[in-house]
Design a protein around this motif. Structure first.
Motif, PDB file in Angstrom:
ATOM      1  N   GLU A  89     -17.320 -17.140  79.365  1.00 35.66           N
ATOM      2  CA  GLU A  89     -16.897 -15.742  79.499  1.00 35.66           C
ATOM      3  C   GLU A  89     -15.713 -15.628  80.453  1.00 35.66           C
ATOM      4  O   GLU A  89     -14.754 -14.881  80.201  1.00 35.66           O
ATOM      5  CB  GLU A  89     -18.069 -14.896  80.005  1.00 35.66           C
ATOM      6  N   GLY A  90     -15.783 -16.400  81.543  1.00 39.95           N
ATOM      7  CA  GLY A  90     -14.673 -16.367  82.494  1.00 39.95           C
ATOM      8  C   GLY A  90     -13.432 -17.045  81.947  1.00 39.95           C
ATOM      9  O   GLY A  90     -12.307 -16.533  82.096  1.00 39.95           O
ATOM     10  N   LEU A  91     -13.591 -18.195  81.297  1.00 45.64           N
ATOM     11  CA  LEU A  91     -12.440 -18.908  80.746  1.00 45.64           C
ATOM     12  C   LEU A  91     -11.752 -18.111  79.641  1.00 45.64           C
ATOM     13  O   LEU A  91     -10.535 -18.235  79.442  1.00 45.64           O
ATOM     14  CB  LEU A  91     -12.873 -20.266  80.195  1.00 45.64           C
ATOM     15  N   ALA A  92     -12.518 -17.289  78.937  1.00 44.55           N
ATOM     16  CA  ALA A  92     -11.950 -16.496  77.850  1.00 44.55           C
ATOM     17  C   ALA A  92     -10.922 -15.494  78.362  1.00 44.55           C
ATOM     18  O   ALA A  92     -10.096 -14.990  77.586  1.00 44.55           O
ATOM     19  CB  ALA A  92     -13.059 -15.776  77.083  1.00 44.55           C
ATOM     20  N   ARG A  93     -10.947 -15.224  79.662  1.00 43.69           N
ATOM     21  CA  ARG A  93      -9.986 -14.289  80.249  1.00 43.69           C
ATOM     22  C   ARG A  93      -8.718 -14.991  80.750  1.00 43.69           C
ATOM     23  O   ARG A  93      -7.854 -14.367  81.359  1.00 43.69           O
ATOM     24  CB  ARG A  93     -10.650 -13.505  81.381  1.00 43.69           C
ATOM     25  N   LEU A 119     -19.184 -22.103  89.882  1.00 45.18           N
ATOM     26  CA  LEU A 119     -18.482 -21.727  88.656  1.00 45.18           C
ATOM     27  C   LEU A 119     -17.641 -20.472  88.874  1.00 45.18           C
ATOM     28  O   LEU A 119     -16.492 -20.395  88.404  1.00 45.18           O
ATOM     29  CB  LEU A 119     -19.485 -21.505  87.527  1.00 45.18           C
ATOM     30  N   ARG A 120     -18.180 -19.508  89.594  1.00 49.93           N
ATOM     31  CA  ARG A 120     -17.430 -18.269  89.839  1.00 49.93           C
ATOM     32  C   ARG A 120     -16.204 -18.547  90.707  1.00 49.93           C
ATOM     33  O   ARG A 120     -15.132 -17.949  90.496  1.00 49.93           O
ATOM     34  CB  ARG A 120     -18.335 -17.224  90.481  1.00 49.93           C
ATOM     35  N   ALA A 121     -16.345 -19.427  91.685  1.00 52.82           N
ATOM     36  CA  ALA A 121     -15.197 -19.781  92.521  1.00 52.82           C
ATOM     37  C   ALA A 121     -14.108 -20.447  91.690  1.00 52.82           C
ATOM     38  O   ALA A 121     -12.906 -20.162  91.854  1.00 52.82           O
ATOM     39  CB  ALA A 121     -15.641 -20.708  93.658  1.00 52.82           C
ATOM     40  N   ALA A 122     -14.519 -21.345  90.784  1.00 53.19           N
ATOM     41  CA  ALA A 122     -13.551 -21.996  89.910  1.00 53.19           C
ATOM     42  C   ALA A 122     -12.877 -20.983  88.982  1.00 53.19           C
ATOM     43  O   ALA A 122     -11.643 -21.015  88.782  1.00 53.19           O
ATOM     44  CB  ALA A 122     -14.236 -23.082  89.103  1.00 53.19           C
ATOM     45  N   LEU A 123     -13.665 -20.079  88.420  1.00 56.82           N
ATOM     46  CA  LEU A 123     -13.125 -19.074  87.498  1.00 56.82           C
ATOM     47  C   LEU A 123     -12.160 -18.146  88.200  1.00 56.82           C
ATOM     48  O   LEU A 123     -11.146 -17.723  87.616  1.00 56.82           O
ATOM     49  CB  LEU A 123     -14.259 -18.289  86.854  1.00 56.82           C
ATOM     50  N   GLU A 124     -12.428 -17.811  89.442  1.00 58.08           N
ATOM     51  CA  GLU A 124     -11.520 -16.959  90.210  1.00 58.08           C
ATOM     52  C   GLU A 124     -10.148 -17.620  90.355  1.00 58.08           C
ATOM     53  O   GLU A 124      -9.105 -16.971  90.263  1.00 58.08           O
ATOM     54  CB  GLU A 124     -12.122 -16.677  91.585  1.00 58.08           C
ATOM     55  N   ARG A 125     -10.157 -18.926  90.548  1.00 57.10           N
ATOM     56  CA  ARG A 125      -8.895 -19.663  90.673  1.00 57.10           C
ATOM     57  C   ARG A 125      -8.223 -19.827  89.318  1.00 57.10           C
ATOM     58  O   ARG A 125      -7.004 -19.685  89.205  1.00 57.10           O
ATOM     59  CB  ARG A 125      -9.172 -21.034  91.299  1.00 57.10           C
ATOM     60  N   LEU A 126      -9.024 -20.107  88.297  1.00 57.14           N
ATOM     61  CA  LEU A 126      -8.439 -20.293  86.959  1.00 57.14           C
ATOM     62  C   LEU A 126      -7.883 -18.997  86.374  1.00 57.14           C
ATOM     63  O   LEU A 126      -7.009 -19.033  85.508  1.00 57.14           O
ATOM     64  CB  LEU A 126      -9.509 -20.871  86.017  1.00 57.14           C
ATOM     65  N   ALA A 127      -8.380 -17.864  86.866  1.00 56.46           N
ATOM     66  CA  ALA A 127      -7.882 -16.566  86.383  1.00 56.46           C
ATOM     67  C   ALA A 127      -6.410 -16.378  86.708  1.00 56.46           C
ATOM     68  O   ALA A 127      -5.718 -15.535  86.100  1.00 56.46           O
ATOM     69  CB  ALA A 127      -8.698 -15.428  87.008  1.00 56.46           C
ATOM     70  N   LYS A 128      -5.893 -17.158  87.662  1.00 58.91           N
ATOM     71  CA  LYS A 128      -4.480 -17.045  88.060  1.00 58.91           C
ATOM     72  C   LYS A 128      -3.557 -17.839  87.142  1.00 58.91           C
ATOM     73  O   LYS A 128      -2.331 -17.789  87.307  1.00 58.91           O
ATOM     74  CB  LYS A 128      -4.318 -17.527  89.498  1.00 58.91           C
ATOM     75  N   LEU A 129      -4.147 -18.605  86.213  1.00 61.59           N
ATOM     76  CA  LEU A 129      -3.305 -19.388  85.294  1.00 61.59           C
ATOM     77  C   LEU A 129      -2.396 -18.475  84.446  1.00 61.59           C
ATOM     78  O   LEU A 129      -2.839 -17.439  83.970  1.00 61.59           O
ATOM     79  CB  LEU A 129      -4.186 -20.229  84.361  1.00 61.59           C
TER      80      LEU A 129
END
Length: 385
Positions: free
Chosen positions: A303-307, A375-385
């Motif tokens: 769900e997070g990666l989809a964003r 996972l949430r910490a990783a997704l927060e960082r990946l959201a900046k891609l």
């Protein structure tokens, strides 16, 4: 006196440090969230530790039987029969190993002679090819279908020859997270039926299959079971990868050969952990609940990666999620993973590292066997891609 180390001709001139070690070291150096190497960052059930502690206190600290303690082999045989309908004799057909990696190299050394051909389906776990090389075998590489990573039976059939000794299969599959279907296993069974080819079936993620699918163990199919050494892992199933305990199930004639190598490889596996695992396996609930446990983590991560601009590939099993990076960067996979670790603080593994020729399809692998907060910490960082 000429004090010197004699020159050594390496057995592995093209092999260096594994990508898992490299990326984990870089993640530690940069303080990145490590979603590269496949291990949980959460603890196992305290009851399992209690079982090991109790065994130690009871004095069960000396060598166990070479084949593994009987009570654990019996528990493994009972589990396989309950789940897959195949009855293995605990005394002659189940062997406890020092992890699945040791089980795989032992299986290969037991059945592969110099000059024998062994088919591997790429991308694949990075120990397969060096193991075959150590046995003096010839690796025959057959790529899984690009994009879907499903087995290509026309190419597998074309790779078979009178010199083919074995094929190594892996389902659920690391790194692609695909799961072989019943129809695919039947197709493999039919393909091998007229041959004398053995199967080494790497099933370490057997209890991580999602969306209502079933794990199609080689044990379910009589024609495959009769020629297969089936490998699994207590470490993956019970969140104790550092314990390095696994097992092999195989017909008695194959097990006898396997044990000949096993006894001179590691001889046996630590005693108290075997008893602790045997006690813990009295209840099937932990592994029966594992699909739901990891599917929830998979869904949270997806769900997070989809964003992000990453394109998600299916994740049918294992605790891995692969993603296409083409919408984010034109970098090669390995360079992308280093860039992602340094610039965004998240470590992943390049799929190309699991092809012998480094085939680069623009895909990287993440591990979601982590605490939700990780996972949430990783997704927060990946959201900046």
């Amino acid at each position: 006196m000429n004090v010197r180390t004699p020159p050594l001709q390496t057995k592995f001139p093209t092999i260096g440090t594994t990508i898992f070690t490299v990326m984990s070291a870089l993640a530690a150096e940069k303080g990145a969230v490590n979603l590269g190497q496949g291990f949980p960052d959460f603890d196992c059930d305290p009851k399992l530790v209690d079982g090991v502690t109790e065994a130690m206190r009871k004095g069960l600290n000396q060598y166990p039987p070479m084949t593994g303690v009987p009570v654990l082999r019996e528990a493994v045989a009972a589990k396989i029969e309950a789940l897959y309908g195949r009855k293995y004799d605990a005394a002659t057909e189940i062997t406890i190993t020092a992890g699945a990696t040791q089980a795989i190299i032992t299986a290969i050394l037991a059945i592969v002679k110099p000059g024998d051909e062994v088919i591997v389906l790429e991308p694949c776990y990075d120990s397969y090819v060096p193991n075959i090389d150590l046995a003096g075998g010839k690796v025959v590489r057959v790529p899984l279908t690009p994009g879907t990573f499903r087995p290509d039976f026309a190419r597998i059939s074309a790779a078979l020859s009178p010199r083919t000794r074995a094929i190594v299969i892996n389902t659920p599959h690391n790194p692609s997270a695909t799961v072989w279907t019943r129809e695919e296993m039947l197709q493999l069974q039919d393909l091998l039926d007229p041959t004398d080819v053995f199967v080494i079936s790497d099933e370490v993620y057997e209890h991580m299959v999602y969306d209502g699918q079933l794990h199609q163990s080689a044990a379910r199919f009589p024609g495959l079971a009769a020629r297969s050494l089936i490998v699994s892992s207590f470490g993956k199933t019970y969140h104790v990868t550092g314990w390095k305990i696994g097992y092999v199930a195989a017909p008695a004639v194959l097990t006898a050969e396997f044990r000949k190598v096993h006894q001179f490889n590691v001889f046996t596996v630590n005693t108290p952990m075997q008893y602790g695992l045997a006690s813990y396996m009295a209840s099937p609930d932990p592994y029966l609940q594992l699909p739901a446990f990891y599917q929830r983590k998979r869904d949270l991560f997806r769900e997070g990666l989809a964003r992000t601009r990453l394109k998600l590939l299916p994740s049918e099993g294992t605790y891995f999620q692969c993603a296409d990076i083409s919408g984010v960067s034109a970098l090669k996979e390995a360079e992308f993973c280093k860039w992602l670790t340094v610039e965004f603080g998240v470590a992943a593994i390049p799929m190309s590292a699991l092809y012998v020729d480094g085939d680069d399809q623009g895909i990287v692998r993440f591990c979601f066997a982590k605490k939700d907060e990780t996972l949430r910490a990783a997704l927060e960082r990946l959201a900046k891609l």
